[in-house]
Write a protein that holds these residues in place. Structure first.
Motif, PDB file in Angstrom:
ATOM      1  N   ALA A  88      21.845  22.015  14.457  1.00  0.00           N
ATOM      2  CA  ALA A  88      21.404  21.942  15.846  1.00  0.00           C
ATOM      3  C   ALA A  88      19.965  21.458  15.962  1.00  0.00           C
ATOM      4  O   ALA A  88      19.438  21.330  17.065  1.00  0.00           O
ATOM      5  CB  ALA A  88      21.540  23.319  16.492  1.00  0.00           C
ATOM      6  N   GLY A  89      19.307  21.173  14.820  1.00  0.00           N
ATOM      7  CA  GLY A  89      17.909  20.774  14.856  1.00  0.00           C
ATOM      8  C   GLY A  89      17.671  19.410  14.263  1.00  0.00           C
ATOM      9  O   GLY A  89      18.599  18.711  13.843  1.00  0.00           O
ATOM     10  N   VAL A  90      16.396  19.022  14.250  1.00  0.00           N
ATOM     11  CA  VAL A  90      15.985  17.728  13.682  1.00  0.00           C
ATOM     12  C   VAL A  90      14.982  17.990  12.567  1.00  0.00           C
ATOM     13  O   VAL A  90      13.974  18.678  12.773  1.00  0.00           O
ATOM     14  CB  VAL A  90      15.367  16.821  14.765  1.00  0.00           C
ATOM     15  N   LYS A  91      15.261  17.473  11.377  1.00  0.00           N
ATOM     16  CA  LYS A  91      14.378  17.629  10.217  1.00  0.00           C
ATOM     17  C   LYS A  91      13.522  16.372  10.077  1.00  0.00           C
ATOM     18  O   LYS A  91      14.039  15.252  10.144  1.00  0.00           O
ATOM     19  CB  LYS A  91      15.196  17.833   8.940  1.00  0.00           C
ATOM     20  N   THR A  92      12.216  16.568   9.885  1.00  0.00           N
ATOM     21  CA  THR A  92      11.303  15.444   9.692  1.00  0.00           C
ATOM     22  C   THR A  92      10.951  15.339   8.211  1.00  0.00           C
ATOM     23  O   THR A  92      10.495  16.310   7.599  1.00  0.00           O
ATOM     24  CB  THR A  92      10.030  15.633  10.534  1.00  0.00           C
ATOM     25  N   ILE A  93      11.164  14.148   7.644  1.00  0.00           N
ATOM     26  CA  ILE A  93      11.060  13.966   6.195  1.00  0.00           C
ATOM     27  C   ILE A  93      10.279  12.689   5.896  1.00  0.00           C
ATOM     28  O   ILE A  93      10.448  11.667   6.573  1.00  0.00           O
ATOM     29  CB  ILE A  93      12.479  13.853   5.569  1.00  0.00           C
ATOM     30  N   ARG A  94       9.460  12.748   4.872  1.00  0.00           N
ATOM     31  CA  ARG A  94       8.776  11.531   4.417  1.00  0.00           C
ATOM     32  C   ARG A  94       9.786  10.621   3.705  1.00  0.00           C
ATOM     33  O   ARG A  94      10.624  11.118   2.947  1.00  0.00           O
ATOM     34  CB  ARG A  94       7.632  11.883   3.463  1.00  0.00           C
TER      35      ARG A  94
END
Length: 618
Positions: free
Chosen positions: A535-541
């Motif tokens: 249900a979320g958004v993961k921020t990744i390099r």
């Protein structure tokens, strides 16, 4: 080397029924590295194998890798080869007869500990036979435990939840209400329905029924096979709960976050050389799984093995969708009954709650497992004037002619068909349109808006490889962007780039099938990847992300669990066995507003009458 048992297979010479011997090179040409290594190991352990045994081993393994749990020995070897899409050279070497099998040191009866098991007309690898038998036993035992009474309190809550529901214009029972009621008496329940039939709404109501009738807060787990499907489940359930006019305080009592099944099982599955002394069980009163048609035999077996005896399991899905990629189409196999039929005692319990079923719904010989299945048949998304719904229903029944297809296209504005000749110009037209979309996406600064932007329209392909396969087309799209310098790239990354995760990464918290986008970070002046997982958004390099691919084009298989405003389905240049009604139905029902077919409509019609065939013992 162990000496082979001379008493077995002695009556079965290496020649077919016409007297023509098997080609000695057949098994070497047919076997891939995996099968060759397996045969080498089996011969070390059990002695030299006959060509017939080797052929049986090779075909069983290859069918398992193609999604089948077992091999049907009723079909001729040539028919089996055709199902595997073997080349003409190999097909010419295959005998036009069935496998000639008896017991041997590697093939035994169900109660024997042999590497392969022959059960009637089905040949299994032993591990898959044990998994299937274990799952069947679990389902039968769980289904036999249904309650024979319904409390007045549950009936009262049930009627309150459905009091505003209008009467069906066709005088059909409210199958959502039936499903909610059956969840109160059955420890194992399957709810199957197409898009928009209210599966999530049904779950919201059954959660309210169970929580309000329970004397304690319930522990409920929500899960799905992929992160993408888990995310949609969580979002849809939140919306469903809000439609029930619940206060924020009441909402806190209910689970609204979903996770992948793999993540659900991580805490209870032991890793290591020695098996655990005691199997760990999931600590839940109820486990609800969405998109269950995507679950393979192994994963379903792992799930049920870790459910406590008192835990209720509810599976949601669409029996008409594509089956899992791995071995086993468990959900579709379980949904075998033709209609909403029930046993006499279940019909009686429904009657006590005010749900009257016509006597034609009573089936005396129905198994307890079949009695635990409800089909939701009314679509709230696709009305009678929906071309998408009409086309999906027509594909399920099998479109018999291009005239029937043309009639649907002519009558409805939300379905269309366009010519595609697989010439350079045709591909350039698609890539040019995508280039314009990328330019628009590259200027966007809101992550949610960018994710929604790529969900507005998606190209789906039947194949992953080949001229019209997703891999080649994604490569063409990115090559064109680089050549034309349509966007500013840094090591292949650029703002607006859509990607799809291709492998679970528990450290990053992203999973196979998750959708993501690349965006320039103004604060750090570098690219960051934003992946919608759960249900979320993961921020990744970008440098941390290992397993991903561009997502301008997705295979229909990869699109499962997703929805798009517009779906463009690109047909392959030549007919392929994978083009089935299940695949076409899945592609069509990914579209919410418009479905466009690119390519040969005659091939589409042919595919709509071809059903996916999976071998199993269900």
């Amino acid at each position: 080397m162990t000496k082979r048992n001379p008493s077995l297979f002695d009556d079965v010479p290496d020649k077919d029924q016409t007297g023509e011997g098997l080609d000695s090179d057949l098994t070497d040409l047919l076997a891939d590295r995996l099968e060759k290594e397996l045969i080498r190991f089996l011969e070390q352990e059990h002695g030299e194998m006959t060509t017939e045994e080797k052929l049986a081993v090779i075909l069983t393994v290859q069918f398992r890798m193609a999604g089948h749990v077992c091999l049907s020995i009723n079909k001729t070897v040539r028919e089996l080869g055709n199902m595997l899409e073997l080349d003409s050279q190999l097909m010419g070497m295959l005998p036009d007869r069935t496998l000639q099998l008896t017991e041997s040191s590697i093939i035994g009866k169900p109660d024997q500990e042999t590497p392969f098991v022959l059960d009637g007309d089905k040949l299994y690898q032993h591990r898959y036979f044990k998994m299937e038998r274990s799952l069947k036993e679990w389902i039968n035992q769980k289904s036999d435990l249904q309650s024979s009474v319904l409390s007045d309190k549950k009936i009262e809550i049930l009627n309150e939840l459905f009091e505003d529901e209008p009467k069906d214009e066709n005088d059909e029972p409210n199958w959502q209400k039936v499903a909610v009621l059956l969840s109160a008496i059955k420890p194992f329940l399957i709810i199957s329905g197409g898009p928009g039939t209210g599966k999530t709404t049904t779950v919201a109501r059954l959660l309210v029924l169970h929580q309000r009738s329970s004397g304690k807060p319930l522990k409920v787990a929500l899960a799905a096979p992929t992160g993408k499907a888990a995310g949609r489940m969580g979002e849809a359930l939140k919306a469903g709960m809000k439609r029930l006019n619940m206060s924020d305080e009441d909402l806190e009592k209910y689970p609204l976050e979903s996770q992948t099944i793999h993540r659900l099982l991580r805490g209870v599955e032991e890793r290591g050389l020695l098996p655990p002394v005691r199997e760990k069980k999931l600590p839940y009163d109820m486990v609800i799984i969405d998109e269950a048609s995507m679950i393979d035999l192994s994963l379903m077996n792992r799930l049920t093995k870790h459910l406590a005896p008192e835990t209720k399991l509810i599976l949601l899905g669409d029996k008409n969708q594509l089956a899992s990629v791995e071995a086993g189409s468990v959900f579709a196999d379980l949904c075998g009954k033709a209609d909403n039929l029930f046993r006499e005692e279940t019909v009686g319990l429904l009657d006590t709650a005010g749900i009257e079923l016509d006597r034609s719904r009573f089936e005396a010989d129905l198994s307890t497992a079949d009695d635990s299945i409800v089909y939701l048949t009314k679509s709230y998304r696709f009305s009678s004037d929906s071309g998408i719904g009409t086309l999906a229903e027509a594909v399920n029944k099998g479109i018999t002619s291009s005239e029937d297809f043309n009639q649907i296209v002519d009558c409805f504005s939300d379905v269309d068909q366009k010519a595609f000749n697989y010439q350079k110009h045709d591909f350039e037209t698609i890539i040019e349109a995508l280039t314009k979309r990328v330019r628009e996406a590259s200027s966007m600064t809101d992550v949610s808006a960018l994710l929604d932007f790529w969900k507005m329209q998606m190209w789906l392909t039947v194949l992953r490889r080949g001229l019209s396969g997703s891999e080649r087309l994604n490569q063409l799209a990115e090559q064109s962007l680089a050549t034309k310098r349509a966007v500013r790239m840094n090591q292949g990354w650029y703002s607006g780039r859509p990607i799809i995760i291709t492998r679970n990464d528990y450290d990053l918290g992203v999973y196979n099938g998750d959708f993501g986008v690349c965006m320039k970070s103004n604060e750090e002046d570098r690219f960051l990847i934003h992946v919608q997982s759960g249900a979320g958004v993961k921020t990744i390099r970008p440098e941390r992300l290992q397993d991903y691919k561009p997502a301008f084009f997705l295979t229909v298989h990869k699109s499962q669990g997703s929805e798009f405003d517009t779906v463009n389905l690109l047909m392959p240049k030549d007919d392929v066995p994978i083009l089935t009604k299940e695949l076409l139905y899945t592609a069509i029902t990914r579209a919410k507003q418009e479905f466009v077919l690119y390519g040969d409509k005659l091939m589409f019609v042919k595919g709509s009458v071809r059903s996916t065939e999976r071998f199993s013992g269900f």
